[in-house]
Design an enzyme around this catalytic site. Structure first.
Site, PDB file in Angstrom:
ATOM      1  N   HIS A 157       0.830  -1.216   0.000  1.00 43.59           N
ATOM      2  CA  HIS A 157       0.000   0.000   0.000  1.00 43.59           C
ATOM      3  C   HIS A 157       0.865   1.267   0.000  1.00 43.59           C
ATOM      4  O   HIS A 157       0.427   2.312   0.466  1.00 43.59           O
ATOM      5  CB  HIS A 157      -0.931   0.048   1.223  1.00 43.59           C
ATOM      6  CG  HIS A 157      -1.656  -1.228   1.486  1.00 43.59           C
ATOM      7  ND1 HIS A 157      -2.897  -1.492   0.973  1.00 43.59           N
ATOM      8  CD2 HIS A 157      -1.299  -2.330   2.197  1.00 43.59           C
ATOM      9  CE1 HIS A 157      -3.286  -2.695   1.370  1.00 43.59           C
ATOM     10  NE2 HIS A 157      -2.333  -3.233   2.102  1.00 43.59           N
ATOM     11  N   SER A 278      13.936  21.315 -17.043  1.00 47.98           N
ATOM     12  CA  SER A 278      12.710  22.051 -17.309  1.00 47.98           C
ATOM     13  C   SER A 278      13.063  23.322 -18.060  1.00 47.98           C
ATOM     14  O   SER A 278      14.119  23.912 -17.833  1.00 47.98           O
ATOM     15  CB  SER A 278      12.036  22.403 -15.981  1.00 47.98           C
ATOM     16  OG  SER A 278      11.211  23.545 -16.129  1.00 47.98           O
ATOM     17  N   LYS A 284      15.134  22.000 -11.931  1.00 46.11           N
ATOM     18  CA  LYS A 284      14.507  20.699 -12.128  1.00 46.11           C
ATOM     19  C   LYS A 284      15.407  19.665 -12.788  1.00 46.11           C
ATOM     20  O   LYS A 284      16.213  19.961 -13.653  1.00 46.11           O
ATOM     21  CB  LYS A 284      13.247  20.840 -13.008  1.00 46.11           C
ATOM     22  CG  LYS A 284      12.063  21.473 -12.321  1.00 46.11           C
ATOM     23  CD  LYS A 284      11.552  20.690 -11.113  1.00 46.11           C
ATOM     24  CE  LYS A 284      10.936  19.364 -11.483  1.00 46.11           C
ATOM     25  NZ  LYS A 284       9.634  19.545 -12.181  1.00 46.11           N
ATOM     26  N   GLU A 291       9.107   7.782 -17.125  1.00 44.23           N
ATOM     27  CA  GLU A 291       7.745   8.277 -17.352  1.00 44.23           C
ATOM     28  C   GLU A 291       7.249   7.912 -18.746  1.00 44.23           C
ATOM     29  O   GLU A 291       6.106   7.510 -18.930  1.00 44.23           O
ATOM     30  CB  GLU A 291       7.706   9.806 -17.201  1.00 44.23           C
ATOM     31  CG  GLU A 291       7.821  10.270 -15.760  1.00 44.23           C
ATOM     32  CD  GLU A 291       7.932  11.793 -15.667  1.00 44.23           C
ATOM     33  OE1 GLU A 291       7.233  12.371 -14.845  1.00 44.23           O
ATOM     34  OE2 GLU A 291       8.714  12.405 -16.430  1.00 44.23           O
TER      35      GLU A 291
END
Ligand code: ARG
Length: 459
Positions: A157, A278, A284, A291
């Site tokens: 979980h 970024s 960033k 992804e």
């Protein structure tokens, strides 16, 4: 469109709208190698059976070889004159050897031809994919071996659950990929069947030697029902399913890398060469690779669903709907192969932040189950032990310490079975050591997993 393969019974020229809509050459050009290999095998067999002369066959085969080289040298830039790869090769043959080129279609239909091409393609891609999965497995095993001893929290979980070895976690992915390899290998049994000889749908009047063609092309069997053979795309679906499951595994791995590389976790750092920045936020560093792998999984699932849906209402035998099998197939092979490659690079280069992992494994009462098991060893029934440890954990939370921060007297106030030796059960490393049972996270078990894996991979 250069001369059609089916002009005879038509009184009008095809409308341009039809030509553009009907044509598949834009994507099935990819099947040129398979088309030519299948044509050569068919041609040799026709000569062996006396349907073509040896001399005719030799000329055709030579021309087919030249056409392959022409395609590879980029001679066919403008594909608009052709309906599909079968049309292109036949037209090119006629250009080279005249009317003889038209003889190759004897005892053959585009229906069994395309089924053959796609089978050859799926077989070749499956072999390449298995090799790429093996590479990723090697990267995982290497990192597991290098990092034996590193401890991190295992989760359920997404809540800290029990301490595990990082190597055990990595080897979990090895196991998933083992099943993927086995699934792809098994699917090959159903891919490796020769459909040629089925002709349009009913078989042919010519005395073909199907086994000879099967042997030349490396097929284990010949199809037993011509109607099934030209309308079966189960093997493509199975390939797409195997690919979908493999992508699902890569996506889960990607998801973990995304989470682990967040500042909240900080378990891994992605080397700069494999991360992106970024355009607005200078600080960033983004995990685009995992992804994108996660993102591509969606389209690979979509490809499976797309072909399942295409096939579901089709009456026997061939229907043009089935031309729609190719783009999902090609898209899946491209994306799966690319994803396997990048994930192997990423796994090979990830920096594991061992201290952060180990610190996390020491916080959050991950050894609570061990304490319950300790009590079981002292004769307390497990359910009762679970209850007692729950209360001890609550007390520790209130006090703001971990279990090993409690005094013996404190613990004994919850259970008289607790003795001095309890502290041997309260550290992550001891927790792991006690789990050397086959399949567990103990060092011995993980070493054995790595050993077996290396043998499997020929390392
Ligand atoms: N381009 C077609 C396909 O991909 C080849 C088979 C055409 N057969 C036919 N009967 N029109 O399915």
């Amino acid at each position: 469109m250069s001369e059609r393969l089916w002009g005879g019974r038509f009184t009008q020229e095809p409308d341009q709208v039809l030509e553009a809509f009907n044509s598949s050459i834009g994507f099935d050009i990819r099947l040129y190698r398979e088309e030519i290999a299948g044509s050569m095998a068919h041609c040799r067999m026709l000569a062996k059976q006396g349907i073509l002369t040896e001399e005719e066959a030799a000329r055709l085969i030579e021309a087919l070889g030249q056409i392959q080289r022409d395609i590879e040298r980029g001679r066919y830039q403008d594909l608009s004159p052709y309906e599909d790869i079968h049309h292109l090769v036949e037209r090119a043959l006629v250009e080279r050897v005249g009317e003889l080129g038209e003889k190759l279609h004897t005892a053959r239909s585009r229906n069994d031809q395309v089924a053959l091409d796609v089978r050859l393609y799926v077989r070749g891609q499956t072999e390449q994919i298995i090799t790429l999965i093996r590479e990723l497995q090697k990267a995982l095993v290497k990192r597991a071996e290098e990092n034996l001893g590193v401890i991190l929290p295992g989760y359920t979980h997404l809540q800290r659950a029990q301490p595990v070895l990082l190597s055990h976690h990595l080897m979990a992915y090895f196991e998933m990929l083992q099943r993927d390899v086995a699934r792809f290998q098994d699917s090959l049994k159903r891919v490796n069947v020769l459909p040629l000889g089925s002709a349009a749908l009913a078989g042919t009047t010519f005395d073909l030697d199907r086994s000879a063609v099967a042997q030349e092309l490396g097929f284990a069997r010949v199809s037993q029902n011509s109607m099934d053979a030209v309308s079966d795309r189960d093997f493509v679906l199975e390939f797409l399913f195997c690919a979908a499951v493999t992508m699902m595994h890569l996506s889960r791995m990607g998801e973990e890398i995304v989470i682990w590389s967040s500042q909240e976790f900080g378990f891994v750092s992605i080397p700069d060469a494999l991360a992106t920045g970024s355009s607005i936020m200078p600080q960033k560093k983004n995990p685009d690779i995992p992804e994108l792998v996660r993102g591509k999984t969606g389209r690979v699932y979509g490809n499976l669903l797309s072909l399942l849906t295409t096939m579901k209402g089709l009456p026997l035998t061939y229907n043009k709907d089935m031309q729609e099998d190719k783009e999902p197939l090609f898209d899946t092979t491209d994306n799966l192969k690319a994803s396997l490659e990048v994930m192997a690079s990423l796994v090979g280069a990830l920096e594991f932040n061992k201290e952060v992992m180990e610190e996390a494994a020491g916080k959050g009462y991950l050894v609570a189950t061990d304490l319950a098991e300790y009590l079981v060893g002292k004769g307390v029934p497990f359910r009762k032990a679970h209850e007692v440890v729950g209360r001890i954990v609550l007390h520790a939370i209130e006090k703001g310490v971990e279990l090993d921060g409690l005094t013996l007297e404190e613990m004994q106030s919850f259970s008289r079975h607790i003795e001095e030796d309890v502290y041997e059960w309260l550290t992550p490393s001891r927790s792991i050591e006690r789990r050397s049972l086959e399949g567990g996270t103990g060092h011995q078990s993980v070493k054995m997993q790595i050993q077996r894996a290396k043998k499997e991979l020929g390392l």
